[in-house]
Write a protein that holds these residues in place. Sequence first.
Motif, PDB file in Angstrom:
ATOM      1  N   VAL A 166     -15.676  25.253  90.735  1.00 54.92           N
ATOM      2  CA  VAL A 166     -15.392  24.478  89.522  1.00 54.92           C
ATOM      3  C   VAL A 166     -15.063  23.038  89.895  1.00 54.92           C
ATOM      4  O   VAL A 166     -14.283  22.787  90.825  1.00 54.92           O
ATOM      5  CB  VAL A 166     -14.205  25.092  88.740  1.00 54.92           C
ATOM      6  CG1 VAL A 166     -13.884  24.260  87.500  1.00 54.92           C
ATOM      7  CG2 VAL A 166     -14.509  26.538  88.351  1.00 54.92           C
ATOM      8  N   ASP A 213     -14.690  19.769  83.026  1.00 55.34           N
ATOM      9  CA  ASP A 213     -14.138  20.722  82.077  1.00 55.34           C
ATOM     10  C   ASP A 213     -14.425  22.140  82.545  1.00 55.34           C
ATOM     11  O   ASP A 213     -15.388  22.392  83.293  1.00 55.34           O
ATOM     12  CB  ASP A 213     -14.741  20.530  80.689  1.00 55.34           C
ATOM     13  CG  ASP A 213     -14.353  19.200  80.056  1.00 55.34           C
ATOM     14  OD1 ASP A 213     -13.442  18.542  80.593  1.00 55.34           O
ATOM     15  OD2 ASP A 213     -14.961  18.825  79.037  1.00 55.34           O
ATOM     16  N   HIS A 214     -13.587  23.055  82.066  1.00 55.41           N
ATOM     17  CA  HIS A 214     -13.813  24.478  82.321  1.00 55.41           C
ATOM     18  C   HIS A 214     -13.409  25.236  81.065  1.00 55.41           C
ATOM     19  O   HIS A 214     -12.293  25.069  80.566  1.00 55.41           O
ATOM     20  CB  HIS A 214     -12.987  24.952  83.517  1.00 55.41           C
ATOM     21  CG  HIS A 214     -13.212  26.391  83.873  1.00 55.41           C
ATOM     22  ND1 HIS A 214     -14.415  26.852  84.366  1.00 55.41           N
ATOM     23  CD2 HIS A 214     -12.389  27.475  83.788  1.00 55.41           C
ATOM     24  CE1 HIS A 214     -14.328  28.143  84.586  1.00 55.41           C
ATOM     25  NE2 HIS A 214     -13.112  28.549  84.233  1.00 55.41           N
ATOM     26  N   ASP A 215     -14.325  26.025  80.546  1.00 58.92           N
ATOM     27  CA  ASP A 215     -14.093  26.754  79.288  1.00 58.92           C
ATOM     28  C   ASP A 215     -13.697  25.799  78.158  1.00 58.92           C
ATOM     29  O   ASP A 215     -12.819  26.094  77.333  1.00 58.92           O
ATOM     30  CB  ASP A 215     -13.016  27.827  79.463  1.00 58.92           C
ATOM     31  CG  ASP A 215     -13.483  28.994  80.330  1.00 58.92           C
ATOM     32  OD1 ASP A 215     -14.714  29.149  80.466  1.00 58.92           O
ATOM     33  OD2 ASP A 215     -12.638  29.722  80.860  1.00 58.92           O
ATOM     34  N   GLY A 216     -14.317  24.631  78.137  1.00 63.49           N
ATOM     35  CA  GLY A 216     -14.120  23.681  77.039  1.00 63.49           C
ATOM     36  C   GLY A 216     -12.892  22.803  77.155  1.00 63.49           C
ATOM     37  O   GLY A 216     -12.616  22.022  76.237  1.00 63.49           O
ATOM     38  N   GLU A 217     -12.138  22.888  78.255  1.00 67.54           N
ATOM     39  CA  GLU A 217     -10.943  22.073  78.436  1.00 67.54           C
ATOM     40  C   GLU A 217     -10.996  21.353  79.781  1.00 67.54           C
ATOM     41  O   GLU A 217     -11.542  21.886  80.750  1.00 67.54           O
ATOM     42  CB  GLU A 217      -9.678  22.934  78.396  1.00 67.54           C
ATOM     43  CG  GLU A 217      -9.335  23.495  77.045  1.00 67.54           C
ATOM     44  CD  GLU A 217      -7.969  24.169  77.070  1.00 67.54           C
ATOM     45  OE1 GLU A 217      -6.985  23.529  76.646  1.00 67.54           O
ATOM     46  OE2 GLU A 217      -7.894  25.318  77.527  1.00 67.54           O
ATOM     47  N   LYS A 277      -5.378  23.327  84.286  1.00 65.53           N
ATOM     48  CA  LYS A 277      -5.766  24.514  83.531  1.00 65.53           C
ATOM     49  C   LYS A 277      -7.026  25.118  84.145  1.00 65.53           C
ATOM     50  O   LYS A 277      -8.098  24.526  84.103  1.00 65.53           O
ATOM     51  CB  LYS A 277      -6.015  24.156  82.062  1.00 65.53           C
ATOM     52  CG  LYS A 277      -4.748  23.741  81.322  1.00 65.53           C
ATOM     53  CD  LYS A 277      -5.007  23.534  79.842  1.00 65.53           C
ATOM     54  CE  LYS A 277      -3.716  23.187  79.111  1.00 65.53           C
ATOM     55  NZ  LYS A 277      -3.936  22.989  77.662  1.00 65.53           N
ATOM     56  N   LEU A 278      -6.844  26.314  84.710  1.00 60.34           N
ATOM     57  CA  LEU A 278      -7.982  27.014  85.306  1.00 60.34           C
ATOM     58  C   LEU A 278      -7.643  28.499  85.328  1.00 60.34           C
ATOM     59  O   LEU A 278      -6.844  28.952  86.159  1.00 60.34           O
ATOM     60  CB  LEU A 278      -8.253  26.499  86.715  1.00 60.34           C
ATOM     61  CG  LEU A 278      -9.610  26.833  87.324  1.00 60.34           C
ATOM     62  CD1 LEU A 278     -10.753  26.317  86.443  1.00 60.34           C
ATOM     63  CD2 LEU A 278      -9.724  26.253  88.726  1.00 60.34           C
ATOM     64  N   ASP A 327      -8.106  32.703  85.551  1.00 58.37           N
ATOM     65  CA  ASP A 327      -8.754  33.708  86.396  1.00 58.37           C
ATOM     66  C   ASP A 327      -8.975  33.243  87.830  1.00 58.37           C
ATOM     67  O   ASP A 327      -9.955  33.631  88.479  1.00 58.37           O
ATOM     68  CB  ASP A 327     -10.104  34.139  85.786  1.00 58.37           C
ATOM     69  CG  ASP A 327      -9.949  34.705  84.388  1.00 58.37           C
ATOM     70  OD1 ASP A 327      -8.939  35.395  84.144  1.00 58.37           O
ATOM     71  OD2 ASP A 327     -10.827  34.451  83.542  1.00 58.37           O
TER      72      ASP A 327
END
Length: 364
Positions: free
Chosen positions: A38, A43-47, A249-250, A252
């Motif tokens: 990542v 962004d990851h999952d929209g954030e 924010k990440l 899993d």
Amino acid sequence: MPRRTATMLASTLMLIALLCAGVFLPVPYSEMSPGPTVNTLGDHDGEPVLHIEGRKTYPTDGHLNMTTVRVTSADYRMNLVEAVYGWLAHDNKVVPHDTLYPDGKTEEESTQENAEEFSQSQESAKVAALKALDVPVKSWVIVASVVKGSPAEGKLHAGDVIKSVDGSAVRKPADVAELVTEHKPGDDVEFTIVPAKEQAAAEKENRTPTRTEKVTITTAASDDAGGKRAIVGIAAGTDHTFPFSIDIKLADVGGPSAGLMFALGIYDKLTPGSLTGGAFVAGTGTIDDAGKVGPIGGIQMKTVGARAKGARYFLTPADNCAAAAEDTPEGLTLIKVDTIDDALEAMQDLGSGDTADLPTCTAS
């Protein structure tokens, strides 16, 4: 039945039996394989992975990707066929089950431990990045955890700030153990603390804590060192107050190995221009508050995953360099780093296009 036919039939039945045994016979191994990677700048999952408030940030480009390793669960038992396939597969690695889950550790215990390490790595990444930027960070020693059934249970609590032990000031976590072990088991030790609730209220109100408490604990004997070492049953750690908000924010993801890449992502967002010069850089490595980069597990899985995603350069902890260089994916340059300053210097070279003197990894 002719002897030749009988022999062939017996051999076929034996082969079928062996194959069935291979499918159903569990073996004490687990498998590691390349996991997701990542971009800490994206962004990851929209954030946004890194969300900073209260301080000016700057646009950037390129990639600073953290990397992961995917492992089989603690409850899953590989069969012989899967183990052999894993041994033969180039991008996977089969290891003894106890390597990943020592002492019979359950899936829940492993997940909790990884979550705690991940949280600590985020804090250290913030501290290391801000120190590299000469931004002051307030730090203090806290009770990180209390062992159930220990002398400290019910007297000290996670989050309590440890000011002194027996009147001697505590400046780093190691001081606590050193001062406690000056006693013999059965001796009393006096802790001066700021209770966790008072510390939290002071931080919220932006003031200095005003209430301290003295707590006396009778030491017990440790299980090691022949029972001669005095303990109270706590783990000491470090907590910080940052001058502005940094939120990572990440979901899993666990473990401490993303620390270096989080620190570089924070540094990049707080400085003008692009740290990578637009290059696709991935990497791994633990990091402590002083910016020291530490080794991690599964390095070859991480280089494979990074290259598959498009990385051209991989920041590699110095202690992992030899192992990583034994089987480097084609098109990937391994950059040796021992501190965050090493990584920043390498990024400056990449940004300027001067890559001839990059400290690369070589096989032993």
